[in-house]
Design a protein around this motif. Structure first.
Motif, PDB file in Angstrom:
ATOM      1  N   GLU A 127       0.864  -1.294   0.059  1.00 11.91           N
ATOM      2  CA  GLU A 127      -0.201  -0.112  -0.127  1.00 11.91           C
ATOM      3  C   GLU A 127       0.727   1.197  -0.011  1.00 11.91           C
ATOM      4  OE1 GLU A 127      -3.218  -0.123   2.844  1.00 11.91           O
ATOM      5  OE2 GLU A 127      -3.937  -2.225   2.047  1.00 11.91           O
ATOM      6  N   THR A 128       2.057   1.085  -0.200  1.00 15.94           N
ATOM      7  CA  THR A 128       3.098   2.434  -0.307  1.00 15.94           C
ATOM      8  C   THR A 128       2.724   2.985  -1.472  1.00 15.94           C
ATOM      9  OG1 THR A 128       4.811   1.243   0.741  1.00 15.94           O
ATOM     10  CG2 THR A 128       5.579   3.021  -0.609  1.00 15.94           C
ATOM     11  N   PRO A 129       2.316   4.530  -1.727  1.00 15.63           N
ATOM     12  CA  PRO A 129       1.869   5.021  -2.675  1.00 15.63           C
ATOM     13  C   PRO A 129       3.097   5.259  -3.692  1.00 15.63           C
ATOM     14  CG  PRO A 129       1.315   6.311  -0.874  1.00 15.63           C
ATOM     15  CD  PRO A 129       2.121   5.068  -0.319  1.00 15.63           C
ATOM     16  N   LEU A 130       2.869   4.877  -5.071  1.00 14.41           N
ATOM     17  CA  LEU A 130       3.763   5.095  -6.237  1.00 14.41           C
ATOM     18  C   LEU A 130       3.168   6.319  -7.104  1.00 14.41           C
ATOM     19  CD1 LEU A 130       3.636   1.419  -6.876  1.00 14.41           C
ATOM     20  CD2 LEU A 130       5.437   2.586  -5.739  1.00 14.41           C
ATOM     21  N   SER A 131       3.987   7.343  -6.991  1.00 13.07           N
ATOM     22  CA  SER A 131       3.628   8.798  -7.749  1.00 13.07           C
ATOM     23  C   SER A 131       4.214   9.033  -8.827  1.00 13.07           C
ATOM     24  CB  SER A 131       3.596   9.771  -6.652  1.00 13.07           C
ATOM     25  OG  SER A 131       3.032   9.373  -5.526  1.00 13.07           O
ATOM     26  N   SER A 132       3.548   9.907  -9.755  1.00 19.44           N
ATOM     27  CA  SER A 132       3.882  10.223 -10.884  1.00 19.44           C
ATOM     28  C   SER A 132       5.031  11.277 -10.666  1.00 19.44           C
ATOM     29  CB  SER A 132       2.957  10.620 -11.851  1.00 19.44           C
ATOM     30  OG  SER A 132       2.192  12.038 -11.271  1.00 19.44           O
ATOM     31  N   THR A 133       5.806  11.892 -11.518  1.00 20.48           N
ATOM     32  CA  THR A 133       6.639  12.897 -11.662  1.00 20.48           C
ATOM     33  C   THR A 133       6.017  13.968 -12.569  1.00 20.48           C
ATOM     34  OG1 THR A 133       8.971  11.561 -11.458  1.00 20.48           O
ATOM     35  CG2 THR A 133       8.875  13.800 -12.285  1.00 20.48           C
ATOM     36  N   GLY A 134       5.194  14.793 -11.935  1.00 26.18           N
ATOM     37  CA  GLY A 134       4.566  16.134 -12.371  1.00 26.18           C
ATOM     38  C   GLY A 134       3.048  15.446 -13.134  1.00 26.18           C
ATOM     39  N   LEU A 135       2.595  16.263 -13.855  1.00 25.48           N
ATOM     40  CA  LEU A 135       1.182  16.009 -14.102  1.00 25.48           C
ATOM     41  C   LEU A 135       1.064  14.872 -15.393  1.00 25.48           C
ATOM     42  CD1 LEU A 135      -0.266  19.579 -14.732  1.00 25.48           C
ATOM     43  CD2 LEU A 135      -0.468  18.202 -12.834  1.00 25.48           C
ATOM     44  N   VAL A 136       0.081  14.137 -15.458  1.00 24.18           N
ATOM     45  CA  VAL A 136       0.096  12.999 -16.309  1.00 24.18           C
ATOM     46  C   VAL A 136      -1.380  13.043 -16.978  1.00 24.18           C
ATOM     47  CG1 VAL A 136       1.891  11.335 -15.098  1.00 24.18           C
ATOM     48  CG2 VAL A 136      -0.704  11.235 -14.464  1.00 24.18           C
ATOM     49  N   LYS A 137      -1.235  12.542 -18.191  1.00 22.15           N
ATOM     50  CA  LYS A 137      -2.605  12.400 -19.022  1.00 22.15           C
ATOM     51  C   LYS A 137      -3.196  10.855 -18.805  1.00 22.15           C
ATOM     52  CE  LYS A 137      -1.273  11.508 -23.831  1.00 22.15           C
ATOM     53  NZ  LYS A 137      -1.655  12.174 -25.256  1.00 22.15           N
ATOM     54  N   GLY A 138      -2.131   9.901 -18.549  1.00 21.00           N
ATOM     55  CA  GLY A 138      -2.636   8.614 -18.441  1.00 21.00           C
ATOM     56  C   GLY A 138      -1.682   7.780 -17.665  1.00 21.00           C
ATOM     57  N   VAL A 139      -2.122   6.754 -16.848  1.00 23.76           N
ATOM     58  CA  VAL A 139      -1.012   5.780 -16.231  1.00 23.76           C
ATOM     59  C   VAL A 139      -1.271   4.553 -16.924  1.00 23.76           C
ATOM     60  CG1 VAL A 139      -0.528   4.780 -14.096  1.00 23.76           C
ATOM     61  CG2 VAL A 139      -1.213   7.116 -14.308  1.00 23.76           C
ATOM     62  N   LEU A 140      -0.280   3.683 -17.292  1.00 30.15           N
ATOM     63  CA  LEU A 140      -0.272   2.340 -18.013  1.00 30.15           C
ATOM     64  C   LEU A 140       0.187   1.395 -17.079  1.00 30.15           C
ATOM     65  CD1 LEU A 140      -0.552   0.460 -20.525  1.00 30.15           C
ATOM     66  CD2 LEU A 140       1.795   1.379 -20.897  1.00 30.15           C
ATOM     67  N   GLU A 141      -0.746   0.172 -16.962  1.00 29.65           N
ATOM     68  CA  GLU A 141      -0.230  -0.859 -15.954  1.00 29.65           C
ATOM     69  C   GLU A 141       0.186  -1.984 -16.864  1.00 29.65           C
ATOM     70  OE1 GLU A 141      -2.299   0.075 -11.683  1.00 29.65           O
ATOM     71  OE2 GLU A 141      -3.249  -1.493 -13.083  1.00 29.65           O
ATOM     72  N   LEU A 142       1.479  -2.581 -16.834  1.00 29.85           N
ATOM     73  CA  LEU A 142       1.612  -3.890 -17.604  1.00 29.85           C
ATOM     74  C   LEU A 142       2.191  -4.694 -16.319  1.00 29.85           C
ATOM     75  CD1 LEU A 142       3.888  -2.346 -20.375  1.00 29.85           C
ATOM     76  CD2 LEU A 142       1.424  -3.045 -20.564  1.00 29.85           C
ATOM     77  N   ASN A 143       2.451  -5.953 -16.922  1.00 27.74           N
ATOM     78  CA  ASN A 143       3.024  -7.098 -15.990  1.00 27.74           C
ATOM     79  C   ASN A 143       4.472  -6.607 -15.579  1.00 27.74           C
ATOM     80  OD1 ASN A 143       0.969  -9.664 -15.973  1.00 27.74           O
ATOM     81  ND2 ASN A 143       1.580  -9.506 -18.140  1.00 27.74           N
ATOM     82  N   GLY A 144       4.604  -6.907 -14.339  1.00 26.11           N
ATOM     83  CA  GLY A 144       5.852  -6.365 -13.611  1.00 26.11           C
ATOM     84  C   GLY A 144       7.194  -7.020 -14.537  1.00 26.11           C
ATOM     85  N   GLY A 145       8.042  -6.016 -14.883  1.00 26.27           N
ATOM     86  CA  GLY A 145       9.091  -6.452 -15.371  1.00 26.27           C
ATOM     87  C   GLY A 145       9.056  -6.303 -17.065  1.00 26.27           C
ATOM     88  N   ARG A 146       7.993  -6.166 -17.613  1.00 20.47           N
ATOM     89  CA  ARG A 146       7.749  -6.097 -18.811  1.00 20.47           C
ATOM     90  C   ARG A 146       8.387  -4.953 -19.595  1.00 20.47           C
ATOM     91  NH1 ARG A 146       7.688  -9.069 -23.281  1.00 20.47           N
ATOM     92  NH2 ARG A 146       5.889  -8.860 -24.808  1.00 20.47           N
ATOM     93  N   ALA A 147       8.129  -3.709 -18.851  1.00 25.66           N
ATOM     94  CA  ALA A 147       8.875  -2.493 -19.511  1.00 25.66           C
ATOM     95  C   ALA A 147      10.239  -2.634 -19.638  1.00 25.66           C
ATOM     96  CB  ALA A 147       8.511  -1.342 -18.516  1.00 25.66           C
ATOM     97  N   ALA A 148      10.987  -2.985 -18.504  1.00 23.99           N
ATOM     98  CA  ALA A 148      12.650  -3.524 -18.669  1.00 23.99           C
ATOM     99  C   ALA A 148      12.864  -4.474 -19.836  1.00 23.99           C
ATOM    100  CB  ALA A 148      13.069  -3.859 -17.469  1.00 23.99           C
ATOM    101  N   GLN A 149      11.922  -5.437 -19.844  1.00 21.13           N
ATOM    102  CA  GLN A 149      12.329  -6.632 -21.067  1.00 21.13           C
ATOM    103  C   GLN A 149      12.385  -6.105 -22.399  1.00 21.13           C
ATOM    104  OE1 GLN A 149       9.121  -9.382 -21.270  1.00 21.13           O
ATOM    105  NE2 GLN A 149      10.443 -11.095 -21.706  1.00 21.13           N
TER     106      GLN A 149
END
Length: 160
Positions: A127-149
């Motif tokens: 439940e630790t908040p994970l925050s954006s850096t600045g204003l965002v127009k969207g938030v994308l959720e992918l499987n963990g590790g997929r972005a790095a892959q």
């Protein structure tokens, strides 16, 4: 005898004529895709990284209720699937992993359509908040590790 021929031929002509269903115009537009689990619309989303385009099929969490639930209680998600949270109007965003069973990459998309920051491999149930850096127009959720892959990083363009 000859006058019976037209009467006998009439049923044959009717059997060969097109039915009203066949004459109706067929729609060429496909029905919008819907995720069977969530009931949310599914749209294509593209992330462009170093000239390479990665395409995903993402559910759109558009309402406050859909955004509050997100991917909670999901036990699996395909490698090229995810969820997009449009932010209208753009704003700072903060996410947590309450009731979220699978690890996620939480990707914040700035007002210019580029990734501002990524909370990689967010821990299930944390439940630790994970925050954006600045204003965002969207938030994308992918499987963990997929972005790095895939090499997806801050500065990459996101379009949906």
């Amino acid at each position: 005898m000859m006058r019976w021929i037209p009467l006998l031929a009439a049923p044959l002509l009717l059997a060969c004529s097109p039915s009203s269903d066949a004459a109706a115009p067929q729609s060429t537009q496909a029905a919008p895709a819907v995720n069977p689990q969530s009931g949310l619309a599914v749209v294509p989303l593209r992330v462009t990284h170093a000239g390479t385009v990665h395409t995903f099929r993402v559910e759109v969490a558009g309402t406050p209720q859909e955004q509050a639930k997100g991917l909670m209680f999901r036990t699996a998600m395909g490698a090229d699937e995810g969820m997009i949270f449009p932010m209208t109007p753009p704003r700072g965003a903060s996410f947590w992993m309450r009731n979220t069973v699978i690890p996620l990459d939480i990707i914040f998309v700035g007002v210019d359509g580029r990734i501002t920051n990524i909370a990689a491999n967010a821990v299930p149930y944390d439940e630790t908040p994970l925050s954006s850096t600045g204003l965002v127009k969207g938030v994308l959720e992918l499987n963990g590790g997929r972005a790095a892959q895939l090499g997806i990083a801050a500065g990459d363009r996101v379009e949906w």
